[in-house]
Design a protein around this motif. Structure first.
Motif, PDB file in Angstrom:
ATOM      1  N   UNK A  79       3.278  23.265  20.098  1.00 40.13           N
ATOM      2  CA  UNK A  79       2.388  24.068  19.257  1.00 40.13           C
ATOM      3  C   UNK A  79       2.921  25.490  19.174  1.00 40.13           C
ATOM      4  N   UNK A  80       2.957  26.003  17.964  1.00 38.56           N
ATOM      5  CA  UNK A  80       3.417  27.365  17.717  1.00 38.56           C
ATOM      6  C   UNK A  80       2.378  28.086  16.870  1.00 38.56           C
ATOM      7  N   UNK A  81       2.633  29.364  16.583  1.00 38.50           N
ATOM      8  CA  UNK A  81       1.650  30.175  15.855  1.00 38.50           C
ATOM      9  C   UNK A  81       2.334  31.036  14.802  1.00 38.50           C
ATOM     10  N   UNK A 111      -8.632  27.194  22.722  1.00 43.72           N
ATOM     11  CA  UNK A 111      -9.313  25.900  22.666  1.00 43.72           C
ATOM     12  C   UNK A 111      -8.362  24.790  22.215  1.00 43.72           C
ATOM     13  N   UNK A 112      -7.543  25.088  21.214  1.00 39.04           N
ATOM     14  CA  UNK A 112      -6.601  24.076  20.738  1.00 39.04           C
ATOM     15  C   UNK A 112      -5.574  23.765  21.820  1.00 39.04           C
ATOM     16  N   UNK A 113      -5.083  24.807  22.443  1.00 42.52           N
ATOM     17  CA  UNK A 113      -4.075  24.610  23.501  1.00 42.52           C
ATOM     18  C   UNK A 113      -4.645  23.792  24.654  1.00 42.52           C
ATOM     19  N   UNK A 114      -5.883  24.044  24.991  1.00 43.72           N
ATOM     20  CA  UNK A 114      -6.488  23.334  26.105  1.00 43.72           C
ATOM     21  C   UNK A 114      -6.760  21.876  25.823  1.00 43.72           C
ATOM     22  N   UNK A 115      -6.835  21.509  24.537  1.00 40.84           N
ATOM     23  CA  UNK A 115      -7.153  20.119  24.200  1.00 40.84           C
ATOM     24  C   UNK A 115      -5.916  19.296  23.916  1.00 40.84           C
ATOM     25  N   UNK A 116      -4.735  19.911  24.003  1.00 44.67           N
ATOM     26  CA  UNK A 116      -3.517  19.220  23.598  1.00 44.67           C
ATOM     27  C   UNK A 116      -2.613  18.948  24.786  1.00 44.67           C
ATOM     28  N   UNK A 117      -1.881  17.845  24.688  1.00 47.77           N
ATOM     29  CA  UNK A 117      -0.795  17.566  25.632  1.00 47.77           C
ATOM     30  C   UNK A 117       0.450  18.195  25.041  1.00 47.77           C
TER      31      UNK A 117
END
Length: 325
Positions: free
Chosen positions: A6-8, A316-322
């Motif tokens: 994941x990037x931003x 939140x997104x980071x915490x829900x992703x592997x």
């Protein structure tokens, strides 16, 4: 579950009632937070003469972030080739890559970065918009100059695309492609198919590589996410109607905004192609996009008024992703 890096993408929002200097400080704070959260890379977009987005050169933002924020890769998403001499872009990013080896990306795009015609012409020193052929030559020249001016490890070049033409240019040059699903989602699948079919291996990339950028707004409840996203919906409605840009509206102003039936329909159609809601909803939407596009990486753009809420969305997104590094 999202099992991709994941990037931003940072677009440097200028909130109504704030100044570009405030936006610059907010951007620095969000950048540090993204690094702490373990995001893979952070790109900065080129914009000009916009009341809603700061005109901060991506190379300067990337340089500052690389110098002050450890770990995260930095780069442009993108430098807009028609606005710059290819050798200048190559020198800037080759220098940045030498100062921060293994951390620098050069994302190249085509658009003018402004809806203001006098500004667009000033950026082109009075010239007309670049043709497809001119743009292709500029990108190829930038890549050649990168090799010529190399000071050690080179930046990683990417081509930004939102259409078949951009995807096919990336394929012909053997570049990884960053597709602007957050701008033209209707083009994504066909363009990426053409990219993969036409891809030619190069010194830059041995196989097709796809990054997909998705507008993503995540909050603890669906209602909160809708509230956070509404200011950007107002901006979108203006653009769809051909109205001039405005400063990024406050949540209160956005809540009071009355959309026409046509605007509501257009915004709703766009939202269904992006990722908005709770962590579970957003995770499912991102996983669906990743599966449909075959993306190797997802990049999130989160146009939220409050920097703390913007960073919370990323958290939140980071915490829900592997997430893979």
């Amino acid at each position: 579950m999202i099992e991709l890096p994941l990037s931003a993408l940072e677009v440097s929002i200028v909130q109504d009632g704030a100044t570009p200097a405030d936006a610059l400080r907010n951007c620095a704070g969000v950048s540090a937070g993204l690094s702490r959260l373990g995001y893979h890379r952070l790109w900065f977009a080129e914009h000009h003469h916009s009341p809603a987005i700061g005109a901060f050169p991506p190379v300067l933002m990337a340089a500052h972030t690389a110098a002050t924020t450890p770990g995260i890769r930095v780069g442009s998403g993108g430098v807009l080739a028609p606005n710059h001499a290819p050798i200048t872009v190559a020198e800037q990013f080759a220098t940045l890559a030498a100062l921060h080896p293994g951390r620098v990306d050069l994302g190249i795009g085509r658009g003018p970065g402004t809806f203001h015609e006098p500004t667009a012409r000033a950026l082109r020193r009075g010239a007309d918009p670049a043709t497809d052929e001119e743009y292709g030559r500029d990108v190829a020249a930038t890549l050649d100059f990168l090799v010529d001016v190399a000071l050690g490890e080179l930046p990683e070049p990417w081509l930004l695309a939102s259409s078949d033409a951009g995807a096919e240019l990336a394929a012909s040059l053997g570049l990884p492609v960053a597709f602007a699903h957050h701008i033209r989602p209707a083009n994504t699948l066909e363009a990426l198919g053409r990219y993969r079919d036409a891809f030619r291996p190069s010194r830059w990339c041995e196989r097709p590589r796809v990054l997909v950028c998705v507008e993503t707004v995540c909050a603890d409840t669906e209602e909160q996410a809708a509230e956070l996203a509404r200011p950007m919906d107002v901006i979108k409605a203006d653009l769809l109607a051909g109205r001039s840009e405005r400063p990024f509206p406050t949540p209160a102003a956005a809540a009071a905004h009355a959309f026409s039936a046509r605007e509501q329909e257009a915004v709703a159609a766009f939202v269904t192609e992006q990722a908005r809601g709770t962590a579970a909803t957003v995770g499912a939407a991102l996983a669906k996009i990743a599966d449909a596009t075959g993306a190797d990486e997802l990049m999130l753009v989160t146009p939220v008024f409050d920097p703390a809420a913007r960073l919370r969305s990323f958290e939140l997104v980071r915490g829900s992703a592997a997430v893979q590094a």
